[in-house]
Design a protein around this motif. Structure first.
Motif, PDB file in Angstrom:
ATOM      1  N   GLU A  30      -8.656  10.276  -0.066  1.00 34.21           N
ATOM      2  CA  GLU A  30      -9.466  10.963  -1.081  1.00 34.21           C
ATOM      3  C   GLU A  30     -10.561  10.068  -1.656  1.00 34.21           C
ATOM      4  O   GLU A  30     -11.266  10.455  -2.581  1.00 34.21           O
ATOM      5  CB  GLU A  30      -8.576  11.447  -2.226  1.00 34.21           C
ATOM      6  N   GLY A  31     -10.692   8.859  -1.122  1.00 38.83           N
ATOM      7  CA  GLY A  31     -11.703   7.939  -1.625  1.00 38.83           C
ATOM      8  C   GLY A  31     -11.183   6.986  -2.673  1.00 38.83           C
ATOM      9  O   GLY A  31     -11.959   6.253  -3.288  1.00 38.83           O
ATOM     10  N   GLY A  32      -9.871   6.968  -2.890  1.00 39.37           N
ATOM     11  CA  GLY A  32      -9.302   6.025  -3.847  1.00 39.37           C
ATOM     12  C   GLY A  32      -9.466   4.590  -3.393  1.00 39.37           C
ATOM     13  O   GLY A  32      -9.287   4.275  -2.216  1.00 39.37           O
ATOM     14  N   PHE A  33      -9.807   3.721  -4.323  1.00 29.81           N
ATOM     15  CA  PHE A  33     -10.053   2.306  -4.039  1.00 29.81           C
ATOM     16  C   PHE A  33      -9.268   1.505  -5.073  1.00 29.81           C
ATOM     17  O   PHE A  33      -9.548   1.575  -6.275  1.00 29.81           O
ATOM     18  CB  PHE A  33     -11.555   2.030  -4.126  1.00 29.81           C
ATOM     19  N   TYR A  34      -8.260   0.761  -4.602  1.00 32.23           N
ATOM     20  CA  TYR A  34      -7.328   0.074  -5.491  1.00 32.23           C
ATOM     21  C   TYR A  34      -7.209  -1.392  -5.094  1.00 32.23           C
ATOM     22  O   TYR A  34      -7.350  -1.748  -3.924  1.00 32.23           O
ATOM     23  CB  TYR A  34      -5.944   0.727  -5.409  1.00 32.23           C
ATOM     24  N   VAL A  35      -6.936  -2.232  -6.085  1.00 29.01           N
ATOM     25  CA  VAL A  35      -6.741  -3.657  -5.821  1.00 29.01           C
ATOM     26  C   VAL A  35      -5.506  -4.156  -6.556  1.00 29.01           C
ATOM     27  O   VAL A  35      -5.116  -3.602  -7.586  1.00 29.01           O
ATOM     28  CB  VAL A  35      -7.958  -4.503  -6.264  1.00 29.01           C
ATOM     29  N   GLU A  36      -4.924  -5.203  -5.985  1.00 28.37           N
ATOM     30  CA  GLU A  36      -3.860  -5.934  -6.672  1.00 28.37           C
ATOM     31  C   GLU A  36      -4.453  -7.267  -7.114  1.00 28.37           C
ATOM     32  O   GLU A  36      -4.963  -8.037  -6.295  1.00 28.37           O
ATOM     33  CB  GLU A  36      -2.671  -6.160  -5.739  1.00 28.37           C
TER      34      GLU A  36
END
Length: 271
Positions: free
Chosen positions: A116-122
């Protein structure tokens, strides 16, 4: 050689350290006016600045993002969604979990992307911040194992001192690693992780078939190791002058580096 479909990589091919050289767009528009289709093919997500590049290349075309895990169909129809996912290849949950644990153990900056275009970082390392600036996107900080949607791609950002070999050797089966670089972040290796069997080649074959074409009727212009298999598979594989030697050896033609209008030179070969 003429080609009816042209695949164009982003970093190091379309985009150099100062962005897209202006010499590129008139060549694209001239070929499109003759009926040639263009498809962006990149490890980047289909959002922000990158989606803008796709729209300018072919505003009603099919474009490949997330190292082949997502194919989007663009539309100019005001009554239709601006971009529709045609193909989505999610990461198997088990192997995604193992890869996340491995990156954490090695202390490597890690990103996660959803269909869905989600962009996540840790975490919040300088590399992660620099990559968000390059993409023109803000990532959300999150536990990548607790996202609301399945991951389609994981990406490790490996600086010069990063234990890249340990990462690649420790990856679980069921994943495919794609290595790339960007002129805007010199010295950094981007390691995209997709479902096994998913890559630029598999996505390009899907796009070509959707247009009723074979890969023999297509061209590919690229500069990275993740472009190699597609450069070999198409009718005309072109390597940028800034590409590694093994990519140049695989190509039928080698053009100037990105900053010296190499992509425009490549497009001239199609005339």
């Amino acid at each position: 050689m003429g080609a009816r479909l042209v695949f164009v990589d982003v970093d190091g091919t379309l985009v150099g350290k100062d962005g897209v050289p202006p010499c590129v767009w008139p060549k694209v528009e001239a070929l499109r006016g003759r009926g040639v289709r263009f498809a962006l093919i990149t490890g980047r997500p289909g959002r922000g600045e990158t989606l803008g590049y796709a729209r300018r290349l072919d505003p009603s075309g099919l474009h490949v993002f997330e190292s082949g895990a997502v194919v989007l169909a663009l539309s100019q129809d005001v009554h239709a969604p601006p971009a529709t996912p045609l193909k989505v290849e999610a990461l198997p949950e088990r192997v995604a979990k193992e890869a996340v644990f491995l990156a954490r153990r090695l202390g490597l900056p890690l990103e996660g992307y959803t269909a869905e275009g989600g962009f996540y970082v840790e975490g919040d390392s300088l590399l992660l911040q620099a990559h968000q600036a390059l993409l023109g996107l803000r990532a959300e900080r999150a536990d990548l194992l607790r996202l609301p949607s399945p991951l389609v791609r994981l990406q490790v950002l490996a600086g010069p001192e990063a234990p890249l070999e340990a990462l690649l050797e420790g990856l679980p089966s069921g994943l495919q690693a794609h290595l790339a670089e960007s002129p805007k972040m010199p010295g950094v290796r981007f390691v995209s992780l997709t479902k096994e069997g998913v890559g630029k080649l598999s996505a390009a074959r899907f796009v070509a078939e959707a247009y009723g074409l074979s890969l023999e009727e297509a061209a590919m212009v690229g500069d990275g190791e993740n472009d190699l298999e597609l450069i070999r598979a198409v009718g005309l594989g072109v390597a940028m002058g800034n590409a590694p030697e093994k990519v140049k050896r695989a190509a039928k033609r080698v053009v100037a580096p990105v900053e010296a209008c190499g992509l425009a030179e490549a497009l001239d070969l199609l005339g």
